[in-house]
Design an enzyme around this catalytic site. Structure first.
Site, mmCIF file in Angstrom:
data_model
loop_
_atom_site.group_PDB
_atom_site.id
_atom_site.type_symbol
_atom_site.label_atom_id
_atom_site.label_comp_id
_atom_site.label_asym_id
_atom_site.label_seq_id
_atom_site.Cartn_x
_atom_site.Cartn_y
_atom_site.Cartn_z
ATOM 1 N N ARG A 49 0.962 -1.282 -0.058
ATOM 2 C CA ARG A 49 -0.143 0.010 0.050
ATOM 3 C C ARG A 49 0.959 1.242 -0.057
ATOM 4 O O ARG A 49 1.039 1.930 0.940
ATOM 5 C CB ARG A 49 -0.786 -0.003 1.135
ATOM 6 N N GLN A 99 -0.701 2.332 -6.222
ATOM 7 C CA GLN A 99 -2.110 2.367 -6.166
ATOM 8 C C GLN A 99 -2.930 1.869 -7.509
ATOM 9 O O GLN A 99 -3.805 1.309 -7.404
ATOM 10 C CB GLN A 99 -2.618 3.974 -5.999
ATOM 11 N N ASP A 114 -2.878 -1.967 -7.544
ATOM 12 C CA ASP A 114 -3.466 -2.496 -6.532
ATOM 13 C C ASP A 114 -4.997 -3.192 -6.789
ATOM 14 O O ASP A 114 -6.016 -2.579 -6.769
ATOM 15 C CB ASP A 114 -3.932 -1.368 -5.086
ATOM 16 N N SER A 153 -7.920 -2.934 -4.199
ATOM 17 C CA SER A 153 -8.581 -1.523 -3.982
ATOM 18 C C SER A 153 -9.520 -1.459 -5.375
ATOM 19 O O SER A 153 -10.716 -1.269 -5.241
ATOM 20 C CB SER A 153 -7.649 -0.245 -4.276
ATOM 21 N N TYR A 190 -4.011 -0.906 6.786
ATOM 22 C CA TYR A 190 -5.012 -1.591 7.264
ATOM 23 C C TYR A 190 -5.357 -1.592 8.660
ATOM 24 O O TYR A 190 -4.662 -0.808 9.504
ATOM 25 C CB TYR A 190 -4.407 -3.199 7.101
#
Length: 377
Positions: free
Chosen positions: A122, A127, A130, A133, A228
């Protein structure tokens, strides 16, 4: 270099690890893309859209995987697929290593280099790679849509000549990517939304979406590495349960999203809490795949208990297969493209790259990820 995209075979898996957009980009980089016939059918992506983008269609699984240097999948490979992959091939997929640790040795023994995309660190740079996500975002949206479909009342407040209909009250438990999208979607549908999370930093995000934030007053932090949430103390869990129990009685829809990587889903809703909910209420449990946040969730099923409908469907992102495939495929492209030599079209992996070290499970006949080597978690 040959990139192979097999058809996903597990029951209920509708996604495919390619899109016309990513195929076109790979072909532009000098990569031969072979997609198994029918691989995109369940995602409304027929073979023709891939051939128009420059891909070749493999008539069989064997033809698709033969001599492939790189293999993209949504789910981990079956024994048959693994048997058809050549030694030294690179595989990128959702490999679920925490639940399939023995499988890692099989990959290593086969000489496959494997990347578990769900382990993507993360960090800001990652991003766009990911998959958790991108897929959770769609799952959060679909959770609210499914709740609305099963709810016997309207979501928004309605003022009619025959009387006023009160807005539905929606409570989102867990404010990660899925939770935030659930909040936004429920708000767009006109519900009165509240949310809770053990991470105090999420309060501002919740309120920015027009929802109210509900949280236990405590100095204990729920923030863990990588953004998290961590497992909280027994005292915090007890106080949180008391808070939820009092709040949930007034809710019409509850959406739970709490997951901790590699562990069973934390239990947030007990049977006693469900009993206090209004008849006709809805629970959507997005943690069903890891046992569920609700004690009464039956993974893969929609059940009615104590007058409450509990939706434990798996793979909600797969119910939006076209968009889910497009986002997943783009995640894979963004991960691999920086390691493609633009002159030769060959894969030259930078083993110092944080996105590589964070996701690589096996290489050159060995399990290399620190979490799964001897002494790992």
């Amino acid at each position: 270099m040959k990139l192979a995209i097999p058809k996903e075979r597990p029951d209920g898996e509708t996604r495919v690890a390619a899109s016309p957009e990513t195929v076109k980009k790979f072909v532009g980089l000098g990569v031969d893309v072979v997609i198994e016939t029918g691989a995109g059918d369940a995602a409304a992506l027929p073979d023709t859209v891939f051939t128009e983008a420059g891909a070749k269609i493999g008539a069989s699984l064997e033809e698709t995987l033969k001599d492939a240097d790189l293999v993209f999948k949504v789910r981990g490979p079956s024994d048959e697929e693994l048997g058809l992959m050549k030694q030294g091939a690179v595989l990128a997929a959702t490999l679920n290593p925490y639940d399939n640790k023995d499988r890692l040795k099989t990959y290593a023994d086969k000489g496959i280099t494997t990347f578990a995309m769900e382990l993507m660190p993360r960090i800001t740079r990652a991003q766009s790679m990911d998959i958790l996500s991108s897929q959770s975002n769609l799952a959060g949206y679909k959770a609210v849509v499914n709740a609305a479909a099963h709810y016997s009342r309207a979501f928004p407040m309605m003022m009619t000549a025959a009387g006023t209909i009160a807005a539905a009250r929606c409570f989102v438990m867990g404010v990660g990517v899925a939770g935030l999208q659930a909040i936004a979607t429920a708000r767009r549908l006109g519900a009165v939304v509240s949310a809770t999370d053990v991470r105090s930093a999420t309060k501002e995000q919740v309120e920015s979406l027009g929802a109210s934030f509900v949280m236990v007053e405590s100095e204990e932090s729920g923030d863990a590495a990588g953004g998290y949430a961590k497992e909280m103390s027994e005292d915090y869990q007890r106080r949180q349960a008391e808070l939820v129990a009092s709040h949930i009685k007034k809710q019409d829809v509850v959406i739970t999203t709490a997951l901790i990587p590699g562990r069973p889903a934390p239990r947030l809703l007990t049977e006693e809490m469900v009993k206090t909910m209004k008849p006709g209420s809805i629970i959507v449990d997005l943690a069903a795949e890891r046992g569920g946040n609700c004690e009464l969730t039956e993974p893969g099923q929609i059940v009615r208990k104590h007058g409450v409908t509990i939706i434990g469907e798996l793979n909600l992102a797969g119910q939006l297969a076209t968009d889910a495939s497009a986002l997943y495929a783009k995640n894979l492209f963004n991960f691999i493209a920086p390691h493609l030599d633009k002159e030769s079209g060959q894969l030259t992996i930078d083993w110092e790259d944080e996105t590589v070290t964070g996701t690589a499970l096996t290489r050159e006949g060995r399990v290399i990820h620190p979490s799964f080597t001897e002494g790992g978690n």
